[in-house]
Design an enzyme around this catalytic site. Structure first.
Site, PDB file in Angstrom:
ATOM      1  CG  HIS A   1      -1.492 -10.562  -6.819  1.00 54.03           C
ATOM      2  ND1 HIS A   1      -1.914  -9.264  -6.931  1.00 54.03           N
ATOM      3  CD2 HIS A   1      -2.407 -11.201  -6.039  1.00 54.03           C
ATOM      4  CE1 HIS A   1      -3.047  -9.114  -6.238  1.00 54.03           C
ATOM      5  NE2 HIS A   1      -3.365 -10.275  -5.708  1.00 54.03           N
TER       6      HIS A   1
ATOM      7  CG  ASP B   1      -4.604  -5.735  -5.260  1.00 52.89           C
ATOM      8  OD1 ASP B   1      -3.369  -5.809  -5.307  1.00 52.89           O
ATOM      9  OD2 ASP B   1      -5.321  -6.601  -4.738  1.00 52.89           O
TER      10      ASP B   1
ATOM     11  CG  ASN C   1      -6.131 -13.278  -5.273  1.00 54.60           C
ATOM     12  OD1 ASN C   1      -5.619 -12.159  -5.406  1.00 54.60           O
ATOM     13  ND2 ASN C   1      -7.156 -13.488  -4.468  1.00 54.60           N
ATOM     14  CG  HIS C   2      -9.676 -11.053  -7.229  1.00 51.17           C
ATOM     15  ND1 HIS C   2     -11.024 -11.195  -7.022  1.00 51.17           N
ATOM     16  CD2 HIS C   2      -9.115 -10.934  -6.006  1.00 51.17           C
ATOM     17  CE1 HIS C   2     -11.288 -11.155  -5.725  1.00 51.17           C
ATOM     18  NE2 HIS C   2     -10.137 -10.993  -5.088  1.00 51.17           N
TER      19      HIS C   2
ATOM     20  CG  HIS D   1      -2.761 -10.993  -2.122  1.00 54.75           C
ATOM     21  ND1 HIS D   1      -3.938 -11.329  -2.741  1.00 54.75           N
ATOM     22  CD2 HIS D   1      -2.502 -12.014  -1.262  1.00 54.75           C
ATOM     23  CE1 HIS D   1      -4.358 -12.500  -2.288  1.00 54.75           C
ATOM     24  NE2 HIS D   1      -3.513 -12.927  -1.389  1.00 54.75           N
TER      25      HIS D   1
ATOM     26  NE  ARG E   1      -4.711 -13.192   1.627  1.00 52.28           N
ATOM     27  CZ  ARG E   1      -5.182 -12.036   1.175  1.00 52.28           C
ATOM     28  NH1 ARG E   1      -6.365 -12.012   0.588  1.00 52.28           N
ATOM     29  NH2 ARG E   1      -4.512 -10.909   1.308  1.00 52.28           N
TER      30      ARG E   1
ATOM     31  CG  ASP F   1     -13.335 -10.499  -9.384  1.00 50.97           C
ATOM     32  OD1 ASP F   1     -14.251 -10.549 -10.222  1.00 50.97           O
ATOM     33  OD2 ASP F   1     -12.625 -11.480  -9.099  1.00 50.97           O
ATOM     34  NE  ARG F   2     -12.534  -7.828  -3.001  1.00 58.04           N
ATOM     35  CZ  ARG F   2     -13.261  -8.585  -2.204  1.00 58.04           C
ATOM     36  NH1 ARG F   2     -14.519  -8.262  -1.985  1.00 58.04           N
ATOM     37  NH2 ARG F   2     -12.755  -9.648  -1.631  1.00 58.04           N
TER      38      ARG F   2
ATOM     39  CG  HIS G   1      -9.689  -5.284  -6.499  1.00 57.87           C
ATOM     40  ND1 HIS G   1     -10.093  -6.540  -6.920  1.00 57.87           N
ATOM     41  CD2 HIS G   1      -8.756  -5.501  -5.531  1.00 57.87           C
ATOM     42  CE1 HIS G   1      -9.448  -7.459  -6.241  1.00 57.87           C
ATOM     43  NE2 HIS G   1      -8.614  -6.859  -5.397  1.00 57.87           N
TER      44      HIS G   1
ATOM     45  CG  ASP H   1      -6.181  -9.129  -7.129  1.00 58.59           C
ATOM     46  OD1 ASP H   1      -6.002 -10.178  -7.794  1.00 58.59           O
ATOM     47  OD2 ASP H   1      -6.397  -9.151  -5.903  1.00 58.59           O
TER      48      ASP H   1
END
Length: 280
Positions: free
Chosen positions: A132, A22, A83-84, A209, A182, A54-55, A24, A51
């Protein structure tokens, strides 16, 4: 779109593959990976394991850089869907708002369509399964089944089924499986990993992840490795980042070298999302 959902990655002699987890939206830390380890080239491929967005506040800059390298080196940049890279997560965790602020709603829709074409997993040197999230809730999943998932027709992974589990699952210390905190996917134990590897004649699973304090963690008797490449995650966690350099050495066809790195300074900006749940 022409690629299978499981992509085979072979490392020629005197070449190198770097596997990253990730990132991010942490563009300055992302760029630091290339400064420390070299940029993608004809002889140095990268695999970013989902990923990308995001964030962080610079998701757009990261994904455009990755797509540019993919165009420049089609077999030198591999991208796994995380997943993002999904509509529901982008709406909550910042990427949709970032793209709309910097460009337009039409641009976000184009990213959404493109994310749906990203492969779900890679098979490195025929022996390393890179995904991932992790493994399925079923014991009979084969590499061929994963290879043949019609990901583009499905579009969004949803809340259940094999495609969703590949993006959301996490390893656990105890044998067997258990529900995930989650709310999506599940946790899988060392026996699940061992069975998957033996059934599919592979050595190990590399996944991402989850934030790890040292940037990576080896579990399940060496069969399962988590790699995470966003140091000081969300400017608050204080973790190291890491990546794995893979070279085609030794009798088993590959050698893994783990490299840790620290966060670098970056402009202070207001994030496009204040949502934070560690490890998501």
């Amino acid at each position: 779109m022409e690629q299978a959902s499981l992509v085979d990655v072979e490392i020629p002699k005197d070449h190198k593959l770097t596997i990253c987890g990730d990132v991010h939206g942490q563009f300055y830390d992302f760029n630091n990976i290339f400064k420390l380890n070299g940029r993608p080239s004809e002889t140095h491929a990268y695999l970013f394991n989902g990923d990308f967005v995001d964030r962080g506040s610079f998701s757009l800059e990261i994904i455009l850089t990755l797509f540019a390298y993919k165009l420049l080196y089609p077999t030198g940049m591999y991208l796994t869907r995380g997943n993002h890279e999904t509509d529901d997560m982008n709406k909550v965790y910042g990427f949709e708002d970032e793209v709309k602020a910097k460009f337009s709603e039409t641009m976000f829709k184009m990213f959404s369509e493109t994310f749906a074409t990203l492969p779900l997993a890679h098979l490195v040197q025929k022996k390393i399964f890179v995904v991932h999230g992790g493994l399925s809730s079923r014991d009979d999943v084969t590499l061929e089944e994963i290879r043949n998932i019609d990901r583009i027709a499905k579009g969004q992974p949803g809340q259940g089924g094999l495609m969703s589990e590949l993006l959301w699952a996490d390893p656990q210390f105890l044998p067997g499986r258990s529900p995930s905190a989650r709310g999506v996917g599940q946790k899988f134990g060392p026996d699940v990993t061992e069975n998957f590897c033996k059934m599919n004649d592979i050595d190990m699973v590399i996944r991402s992840h989850e934030v790890k304090h040292q940037g990576y963690q080896v579990e399940h008797n060496g069969r399962c490795v988590t790699i995470f490449s966003a140091p000081n995650y969300c400017d608050s966690v204080g973790n190291k980042g890491a990546y794995i350099n893979v070279t085609p050495e030794t009798e088993k066809g590959y050698k893994l070298d783990y490299v840790q790195f620290d966060a670098v300074e970056h402009p202070k900006t207001q994030p496009y999302s204040n949502k934070f749940r560690g490890g998501f």
